[in-house]
Scaffold this active site. Structure first.
Site, PDB file in Angstrom:
ATOM      1  N   ARG A  15     -10.904  -6.349  -7.329  1.00  0.00           N
ATOM      2  CA  ARG A  15     -10.674  -6.391  -6.446  1.00  0.00           C
ATOM      3  C   ARG A  15     -11.622  -6.857  -5.550  1.00  0.00           C
ATOM      4  NH1 ARG A  15      -6.632  -3.962  -2.959  1.00  0.00           N
ATOM      5  NH2 ARG A  15      -7.963  -4.699  -1.734  1.00  0.00           N
ATOM      6  N   ARG A  24      -8.018 -15.034  -4.126  1.00  0.00           N
ATOM      7  CA  ARG A  24      -7.590 -15.606  -2.683  1.00  0.00           C
ATOM      8  C   ARG A  24      -8.023 -17.032  -2.167  1.00  0.00           C
ATOM      9  NH1 ARG A  24      -6.608  -8.767  -1.258  1.00  0.00           N
ATOM     10  NH2 ARG A  24      -4.192  -8.604  -1.809  1.00  0.00           N
ATOM     11  N   THR A  28      -8.644  -9.266   1.634  1.00  0.00           N
ATOM     12  CA  THR A  28      -7.366  -9.528   2.197  1.00  0.00           C
ATOM     13  C   THR A  28      -6.560 -10.855   2.828  1.00  0.00           C
ATOM     14  OG1 THR A  28      -6.775  -7.083   2.155  1.00  0.00           O
ATOM     15  CG2 THR A  28      -5.173  -8.147   3.406  1.00  0.00           C
ATOM     16  N   TYR A  84       5.413  -0.762  -1.438  1.00  0.00           N
ATOM     17  CA  TYR A  84       4.803  -0.507  -0.050  1.00  0.00           C
ATOM     18  C   TYR A  84       5.133   0.245   1.007  1.00  0.00           C
ATOM     19  CZ  TYR A  84       2.408  -5.062  -1.386  1.00  0.00           C
ATOM     20  OH  TYR A  84       2.457  -5.938  -1.746  1.00  0.00           O
ATOM     21  N   HIS A 142      -1.612  -9.569  -5.349  1.00  0.00           N
ATOM     22  CA  HIS A 142      -1.838  -7.889  -5.100  1.00  0.00           C
ATOM     23  C   HIS A 142      -3.072  -7.456  -6.291  1.00  0.00           C
ATOM     24  CE1 HIS A 142      -1.120  -3.799  -4.001  1.00  0.00           C
ATOM     25  NE2 HIS A 142      -1.429  -3.429  -5.835  1.00  0.00           N
ATOM     26  N   LYS A 160       2.144 -13.137  -5.849  1.00  0.00           N
ATOM     27  CA  LYS A 160       3.123 -12.556  -5.435  1.00  0.00           C
ATOM     28  C   LYS A 160       3.737 -14.323  -4.810  1.00  0.00           C
ATOM     29  CE  LYS A 160       0.071  -9.420  -2.452  1.00  0.00           C
ATOM     30  NZ  LYS A 160      -0.497  -9.025  -1.607  1.00  0.00           N
ATOM     31  N   PHE A 177       3.064  -4.586   9.786  1.00  0.00           N
ATOM     32  CA  PHE A 177       3.011  -5.792   9.520  1.00  0.00           C
ATOM     33  C   PHE A 177       4.350  -5.606   7.941  1.00  0.00           C
ATOM     34  CE2 PHE A 177      -0.548  -4.628   8.307  1.00  0.00           C
ATOM     35  CZ  PHE A 177      -0.484  -4.255   6.493  1.00  0.00           C
ATOM     36  N   ASN A 203      -0.708 -14.156   0.408  1.00  0.00           N
ATOM     37  CA  ASN A 203      -1.758 -13.908  -0.780  1.00  0.00           C
ATOM     38  C   ASN A 203      -2.070 -14.025  -1.657  1.00  0.00           C
ATOM     39  OD1 ASN A 203      -1.472 -10.823  -0.139  1.00  0.00           O
ATOM     40  ND2 ASN A 203      -3.319 -10.506   1.033  1.00  0.00           N
TER      41      ASN A 203
HETATM   42  P1  IDP Z   1      -4.750  -5.651  -0.507  1.00  0.00           P
HETATM   43  O1  IDP Z   1      -3.673  -6.255  -0.242  1.00  0.00           O
HETATM   44  O2  IDP Z   1      -5.823  -6.533  -0.026  1.00  0.00           O
HETATM   45  O3  IDP Z   1      -5.071  -4.170  -0.675  1.00  0.00           O
HETATM   46  P2  IDP Z   1      -3.716  -3.897   2.408  1.00  0.00           P
HETATM   47  O4  IDP Z   1      -4.306  -3.436   3.769  1.00  0.00           O
HETATM   48  O5  IDP Z   1      -2.671  -3.133   1.347  1.00  0.00           O
HETATM   49  O6  IDP Z   1      -4.069  -4.857   1.560  1.00  0.00           O
HETATM   50  O7  IDP Z   1      -2.105  -4.381   2.259  1.00  0.00           O
HETATM   51  C1  IDP Z   1      -1.352  -4.940   1.867  1.00  0.00           C
HETATM   52  C2  IDP Z   1      -0.310  -6.212   1.539  1.00  0.00           C
HETATM   53  O8  IDP Z   1       0.245  -6.740   2.588  1.00  0.00           O
HETATM   54  C3  IDP Z   1      -1.410  -7.225   1.715  1.00  0.00           C
HETATM   55  O9  IDP Z   1      -1.999  -7.982  -0.195  1.00  0.00           O
HETATM   56  C4  IDP Z   1      -1.027  -8.831   2.645  1.00  0.00           C
HETATM   57  O10 IDP Z   1       0.376  -9.528   1.993  1.00  0.00           O
HETATM   58  C5  IDP Z   1      -0.295  -7.453   3.315  1.00  0.00           C
HETATM   59  N1  IDP Z   1      -1.007  -7.457   4.962  1.00  0.00           N
HETATM   60  C6  IDP Z   1      -1.876  -6.615   5.147  1.00  0.00           C
HETATM   61  N2  IDP Z   1      -2.655  -7.123   6.530  1.00  0.00           N
HETATM   62  C7  IDP Z   1      -1.681  -7.712   6.083  1.00  0.00           C
HETATM   63  C8  IDP Z   1      -1.221  -8.189   8.117  1.00  0.00           C
HETATM   64  O11 IDP Z   1      -1.822  -8.272   9.181  1.00  0.00           O
HETATM   65  N3  IDP Z   1      -0.619  -8.788   8.438  1.00  0.00           N
HETATM   66  C9  IDP Z   1       0.424  -9.137   7.415  1.00  0.00           C
HETATM   67  N4  IDP Z   1       0.328  -9.121   6.929  1.00  0.00           N
HETATM   68  C10 IDP Z   1      -1.027  -8.326   5.944  1.00  0.00           C
HETATM   69 MG    MG Z   2      -4.003  -2.627  -1.103  1.00  0.00          MG
END
Ligand code: IDP
Ligand code: MG
Length: 140
Positions: free
Chosen positions: A87, A104, A93, A51, A117, A11, A59, A114
């Site tokens: 993962r 991460r 996350t 997304y 992806h 990212k 968010f 973070n």
């Molecule tokens: P993941 O990347 O661990 O699968 P997801 O829930 O699919 O997590 O969320 C996609 C992306 O959205 C995350 O990697 C992160 O960049 C962002 N994200 C997720 N939760 C939050 C939040 O609570 N606040 C801000 N950004 C978030």
């Molecule tokens: Mg995800």
């Protein structure tokens, strides 16, 4: 049976911080083969499309802004049990919750920025890989 391919992006925060090499080294050390790789930049519209699944989350707008804020590196990775093993390698996350030694934990700046992806299912790995790589047979 679980599949042997997953999709990842390094990212904008991790590219900006100069961590492409560190992260790809961790990926290869963990036994993944990088079978497609592209340095590119998403428009806000393309980030929104990628997304779509999160369109209703609070968010979403911030995420699309962030993911289009700088270059990213998209990759298709090959390994047995790829989705689940990747993962595990990237960690939770929120980097505050990520296990020691995960990508991460080492490189993420925040729950949003973070570092990487990782696809969450074989089906999404295929959809997400196809989003960036048109030569689908590479990924079939
Ligand atoms: P993941 O990347 O661990 O699968 P997801 O829930 O699919 O997590 O969320 C996609 C992306 O959205 C995350 O990697 C992160 O960049 C962002 N994200 C997720 N939760 C939050 C939040 O609570 N606040 C801000 N950004 C978030
Ligand atoms: Mg995800």
């Amino acid at each position: 049976m679980s599949g042997n391919k997953t999709f990842t992006m390094i990212k904008p925060d991790a590219v900006e911080a100069g961590n492409i090499g560190n992260i790809t080294a961790m990926i290869e050390k963990a036994g993944f083969k990088i079978i497609a790789m592209k340095y590119t930049k998403l428009s806000k519209e393309a980030a929104g499309k990628f997304y779509t699944v999160h369109a209703q989350r609070p968010f979403y707008q911030d995420l699309c802004q962030y993911m289009s804020s700088g270059p990213i590196v998209a990759m298709i990775l090959e390994k047995g049990n790829a989705v689940a093993d990747f993962r595990t390698l990237i960690g939770a996350t929120n980097p505050a919750d990520a296990a020691e030694g995960t990508i991460r934990k080492l490189y993420a700046k925040s729950i949003e920025a973070n570092a990487v992806h990782g696809s969450d299912s074989d089906e999404n790995a295929q959809i997400e890989g196809s989003f960036f790589f048109s030569a689908f047979e590479q990924f079939a």
